[in-house]
Design a protein around this motif. Structure first.
Motif, PDB file in Angstrom:
ATOM      1  N   GLN A 199      44.599   4.051  15.882  1.00  0.00           N
ATOM      2  CA  GLN A 199      43.819   4.333  17.017  1.00  0.00           C
ATOM      3  C   GLN A 199      44.435   5.022  18.226  1.00  0.00           C
ATOM      4  OE1 GLN A 199      40.381   3.624  18.186  1.00  0.00           O
ATOM      5  NE2 GLN A 199      40.471   4.249  16.231  1.00  0.00           N
ATOM      6  N   PRO A 241      56.712  -4.578  18.625  1.00  0.00           N
ATOM      7  CA  PRO A 241      55.605  -5.227  17.958  1.00  0.00           C
ATOM      8  C   PRO A 241      54.793  -3.955  17.147  1.00  0.00           C
ATOM      9  CG  PRO A 241      54.737  -5.623  20.254  1.00  0.00           C
ATOM     10  CD  PRO A 241      55.528  -4.061  20.097  1.00  0.00           C
ATOM     11  N   THR A 242      54.314  -4.821  15.667  1.00  0.00           N
ATOM     12  CA  THR A 242      53.289  -3.562  15.048  1.00  0.00           C
ATOM     13  C   THR A 242      51.847  -3.894  15.238  1.00  0.00           C
ATOM     14  OG1 THR A 242      53.230  -5.394  13.488  1.00  0.00           O
ATOM     15  CG2 THR A 242      54.962  -4.359  13.107  1.00  0.00           C
ATOM     16  N   GLY A 243      51.485  -3.130  14.541  1.00  0.00           N
ATOM     17  CA  GLY A 243      49.748  -2.993  15.007  1.00  0.00           C
ATOM     18  C   GLY A 243      49.040  -2.743  15.728  1.00  0.00           C
ATOM     19  N   LEU A 244      49.480  -2.034  17.241  1.00  0.00           N
ATOM     20  CA  LEU A 244      49.140  -1.648  17.935  1.00  0.00           C
ATOM     21  C   LEU A 244      48.281  -0.197  17.616  1.00  0.00           C
ATOM     22  CD1 LEU A 244      52.563  -1.741  20.757  1.00  0.00           C
ATOM     23  CD2 LEU A 244      50.879  -3.443  20.105  1.00  0.00           C
ATOM     24  N   ASP A 248      46.552  -0.548  23.673  1.00  0.00           N
ATOM     25  CA  ASP A 248      47.608  -1.641  23.449  1.00  0.00           C
ATOM     26  C   ASP A 248      48.768  -1.344  24.113  1.00  0.00           C
ATOM     27  OD1 ASP A 248      45.140  -3.159  22.119  1.00  0.00           O
ATOM     28  OD2 ASP A 248      45.772  -2.547  20.120  1.00  0.00           O
ATOM     29  N   LEU A 252      51.362  -2.267  27.503  1.00  0.00           N
ATOM     30  CA  LEU A 252      52.441  -3.075  27.219  1.00  0.00           C
ATOM     31  C   LEU A 252      53.417  -2.608  28.445  1.00  0.00           C
ATOM     32  CD1 LEU A 252      53.468  -4.754  23.531  1.00  0.00           C
ATOM     33  CD2 LEU A 252      52.518  -5.346  25.331  1.00  0.00           C
ATOM     34  N   GLN A 386      51.723   1.357   8.845  1.00  0.00           N
ATOM     35  CA  GLN A 386      51.745  -0.210   9.090  1.00  0.00           C
ATOM     36  C   GLN A 386      51.982  -1.175   7.925  1.00  0.00           C
ATOM     37  OE1 GLN A 386      47.709  -0.076   8.994  1.00  0.00           O
ATOM     38  NE2 GLN A 386      47.263   1.003  10.696  1.00  0.00           N
TER      39      GLN A 386
ATOM     40  N   ASP B 126      51.420 -10.757  22.371  1.00  0.00           N
ATOM     41  CA  ASP B 126      51.829 -10.611  23.773  1.00  0.00           C
ATOM     42  C   ASP B 126      50.795 -10.933  24.885  1.00  0.00           C
ATOM     43  OD1 ASP B 126      54.669  -9.610  22.406  1.00  0.00           O
ATOM     44  OD2 ASP B 126      53.073  -8.533  21.876  1.00  0.00           O
ATOM     45  N   ARG B 146      47.231  -8.890  14.610  1.00  0.00           N
ATOM     46  CA  ARG B 146      48.007  -7.585  14.556  1.00  0.00           C
ATOM     47  C   ARG B 146      48.266  -7.799  12.691  1.00  0.00           C
ATOM     48  NH1 ARG B 146      51.626  -6.966  19.293  1.00  0.00           N
ATOM     49  NH2 ARG B 146      49.602  -6.684  20.621  1.00  0.00           N
ATOM     50  N   HIS B 236      45.861  -2.326   8.150  1.00  0.00           N
ATOM     51  CA  HIS B 236      46.393  -1.187   6.544  1.00  0.00           C
ATOM     52  C   HIS B 236      45.410  -2.088   5.735  1.00  0.00           C
ATOM     53  CE1 HIS B 236      48.776  -4.336   5.191  1.00  0.00           C
ATOM     54  NE2 HIS B 236      49.363  -3.976   5.835  1.00  0.00           N
TER      55      HIS B 236
END
Lengths: 412, 288
Positions: A199, A241-244, A248, A252, A386, B126, B146, B236
């Motif tokens: 996204q 970070p992951t999954g941003l 997001d 940050l 991911q 966060d 996440r 995923h």
């Protein structure tokens, strides 16, 4: 019986009220063009201003603009085209051109691209409008995606805020210094960067390109090495970070929790409002050279629009791409625009425009002319990224699988 | 005379029937027809059961099916049990009963899409407020939505929070229908609170439980809103549900025929499940 009749009449009225709208478009010599786009953000007034100016200066043509969120636009667009209620004009990201051109719903626009016009436009913006050798779109806007950095956080980390990193080596060492786990719980309180993986404006391809890799050669040694290097930085050094999602990541950076962020000129206003002391610089050059992503959008024309509308639409394209309009758009939106002859002097009203424009030539359009862009990018590449950044898969294996899945989807 | 009255009744119903017919029944039948076609734009190619056989070998479908079943199996009993517990608690004379009833019911009135935005922000690992407090208390919440391993639990949490209040109101209504004298009789016979619940309340709530269970299971199988807002089916595909897959295949990939087939598999699952629940609960229902 009277009651029955009254009810029938009311019902009939309600139903017709839902259904009727003047769809003819051409009445009394006036051509009406419907125009959909998703410019709901701070760039909206600039676009509205230019549409109004066009309507005022072109008495025979009226553009009726309908601005909605991108999500809604893409949900409605193909069904609308199919049912014959599609808008005459749409503006969207270049990545979608191939997707819709492949469905046969877009009118070819080769005759608009005269040699003279093409010469004044940014080259990658023009190339991105091609699908199977034909132009199906006219450039609307173009910008390189750059690196924003937080000057205060740079200073705090002992880095020179006047000299942002210019190579991957400098960049990676800076990112490690900017990542701080102050309370030692293994989770940084401040991240070097915010690398979004869904996204979002596509940041990972920039990292592939920087190392000489590409989405269509995902298991080449260059691509694998790039993903290995950067996913290690994420999973081991925790630089991001992951999954941003894109929003997001911007948040940050805006809250000072990430020291750098790769995004487009549309964020300058928001970051300034948040009181951030930030600079903008080219994405540091990788081993294969300095390269970044182009944030580019184009206009497309409905294949079913009649001749009068097609002619009117082309007048709009010419108006939009005139130097005067492009300068107004740049100053209002912060986008450098699609012309090569706009100078920093022209866009003094918005100093960021020139900063972005300086790197236009290093910007590449992502997967131009690919009909299955969305599947390749969102359903195969992003999930693979991911998986590797969260340590759920090995880089080589994940990219081998992804490359195998992409091969049958990608066109020449 | 009778025929005329029937006609009048139909005339009154006509606006609703037309709307339901045009906007619900017709599209449903159309999608059933579409599910037998390989169809994107234009008429498409008839493939018979081709889309359905393709589904069985499609990892995306199998993952979505697994995720959906997981969600429903976890979320349904929790939501129902929570609703029953809250209803029992708020059926008695508790201070602030009206306030708590409204407060618990409120989430089911507001749009899930909207509150999911709020939850996404509150639970952000966060910059989220809830995670900040939890960390202050020494609770490690990891990577939240996440994190592929736990993201589904967050979505279940939001789903339960959203629906439990509504099911609670149904249970409250059910509790009101149980005559007081049964409790009085049970008390005289020496039944404690647990026995009164086990022998009086629970059996007499049978019909309510059946109804609540069925709608809770259907709602869970149709989970979409919080997924759309909070995870987009990721990371995923770890949180992609069947309805989200229908959305992705239909409105993003434009594979309308295939998406229709997935939707009809879901219809079938919901139908069979509701039937099974009906049979199961009607056998146990108590009549008096």
């Amino acid at each position: 019986m009277k009651r029955l009749l009254a009810l029938a009449v009311v019902t009939a009225l309600t139903l017709t009220a839902c259904g009727s709208a003047d769809k003819s478009g051409t009445s009394g010599g006036q051509v009406t063009l419907t125009f959909w786009n998703g410019y709901t953000g701070p760039d909206r007034p600039a676009l509205e201003g230019l549409v109004k100016k066009f309507n005022d200066t072109h008495p025979g043509i009226r553009i009726e603009m309908n601005i909605m969120t991108w999500d809604v636009l893409f949900q409605k667009l193909l069904p609308a085209y199919t049912s014959g209620n599609g808008p005459d004009l749409v503006a969207f990201d270049d990545a979608h051109i191939g997707r819709f051109a492949a469905k046969g719903v877009l009118a070819p626009l080769d005759d608009w691209f005269t040699a003279e016009r093409t010469a004044t436009l940014v080259k990658p913006a023009v190339e991105a409008t091609l699908f199977k050798g034909k132009h199906y779109a006219v450039p609307m806007t173009f910008t390189p995606i750059l690196m924003y950095y937080n000057k205060k956080l740079f200073k705090d980390a002992g880095l020179d805020p006047g000299k942002p990193p210019a190579t991957w080596q400098e960049w990676q060492s800076a990112l490690k210094k900017l990542t701080k786990d102050t309370n030692g719980d293994g989770r940084p309180e401040q991240y070097g960067t915010a690398l979004p993986d869904h996204q979002t404006i596509q940041v990972w391809p920039i990292l592939l390109w920087g190392n000489g890799g590409d989405l269509l050669s995902l298991n080449s040694p260059q691509s694998v090495q790039a993903v290995q290097q950067w996913s290690d930085l994420v999973s081991k050094d925790r630089i991001s970070p992951t999954g941003l999602g894109g929003a997001d990541a911007d948040k940050l950076f805006q809250t000072g929790k990430a020291a750098t962020n790769i995004t487009g000129p549309w964020m300058t206003a928001g970051f300034k409002e948040a009181g951030l002391d930030f600079g903008v610089a080219m994405v540091p050059a990788g081993p294969a050279g300095a390269v970044t992503l182009a944030g580019a959008s184009s206009f497309v024309l409905n294949a079913r629009s009649d001749a009068a509308k097609q002619k009117a639409a082309k007048e709009w394209f010419t108006f939009w791409n005139s130097k005067e309009s492009q300068i107004a758009w740049s100053n209002g939106s912060g986008f450098p625009g699609v012309r090569t002859d706009v100078t920093p002097d022209d866009t003094k009203a918005n100093p960021y425009v020139a900063q972005f424009a300086a790197h236009s030539e290093k910007a590449r359009v992502l997967l131009p002319g690919q009909a299955e862009f969305r599947k390749i990018y969102e359903e195969i590449f992003e999930p693979a990224v991911q998986r590797v950044t969260t340590g759920e898969a090995q880089v080589q294996q994940a990219l081998d699988e992804a490359a195998k899945a992409i091969a049958p989807l990608s066109g020449p | 005379m009778r025929a005329r009255r029937t006609a009048t009744a139909y005339a009154f119903l006509a606006p609703t029937l037309i709307v339901v017919g045009v906007f619900m029944v017709w599209p449903m039948l159309q999608s059933l027809a579409d599910s037998f076609y390989d169809k994107s734009i234009g008429p498409g190619i008839f493939v018979g059961l081709g889309n359905y056989t393709k589904l069985l070998g499609d990892p995306a479908f199998l993952i979505a099916l697994r995720n959906t079943v997981f969600y429903a199996v976890a979320a349904t009993p929790v939501a129902v049990a929570l609703a029953l517990g809250l209803a029992l608690l708020l059926n008695g004379h508790v201070r602030g009963r009206g306030f708590f009833r409204s407060a618990l019911f409120l989430p089911s009135v507001v749009s899930l899409g909207v509150v999911a935005i709020a939850w996404k922000f509150l639970l952000d690992p966060d910059i989220g407020l809830v995670t900040y407090w939890l960390r202050g208390l020494g609770v490690d919440v990891g990577d939240g939505v996440r994190d592929a391993d736990v993201a589904m639990w967050y979505l279940i949490g939001v789903g339960v929070w959203k629906n439990a209040g509504f099911y609670m109101v149904m249970y409250l209504a059910g509790l009101q229908t149980i005559p007081r004298m049964y409790y009085e009789a049970a008390t005289i016979d020496g039944a404690g609170p647990w026995q009164r619940f086990r022998k009086v309340t629970w059996p007499l709530l049978g019909h309510t439980t059946m109804f609540v269970f069925i709608i809770a299971a259907i709602a869970a199988l149709q989970v979409f809103d919080q997924i759309f807002v909070m995870t987009r089916g990721g990371p995923h595909f770890a949180t992609e549900s069947l309805v989200y897959l229908v959305y992705r295949k239909g409105l993003q990939d434009f594979e309308f025929g295939y998406a229709s087939a997935i939707a009809w598999v879901l219809v079938l699952i919901v139908f069979v499940l509701s039937l099974a629940q009906n049979v199961f609960f009607s056998r146990r229902a108590v009549r008096f």
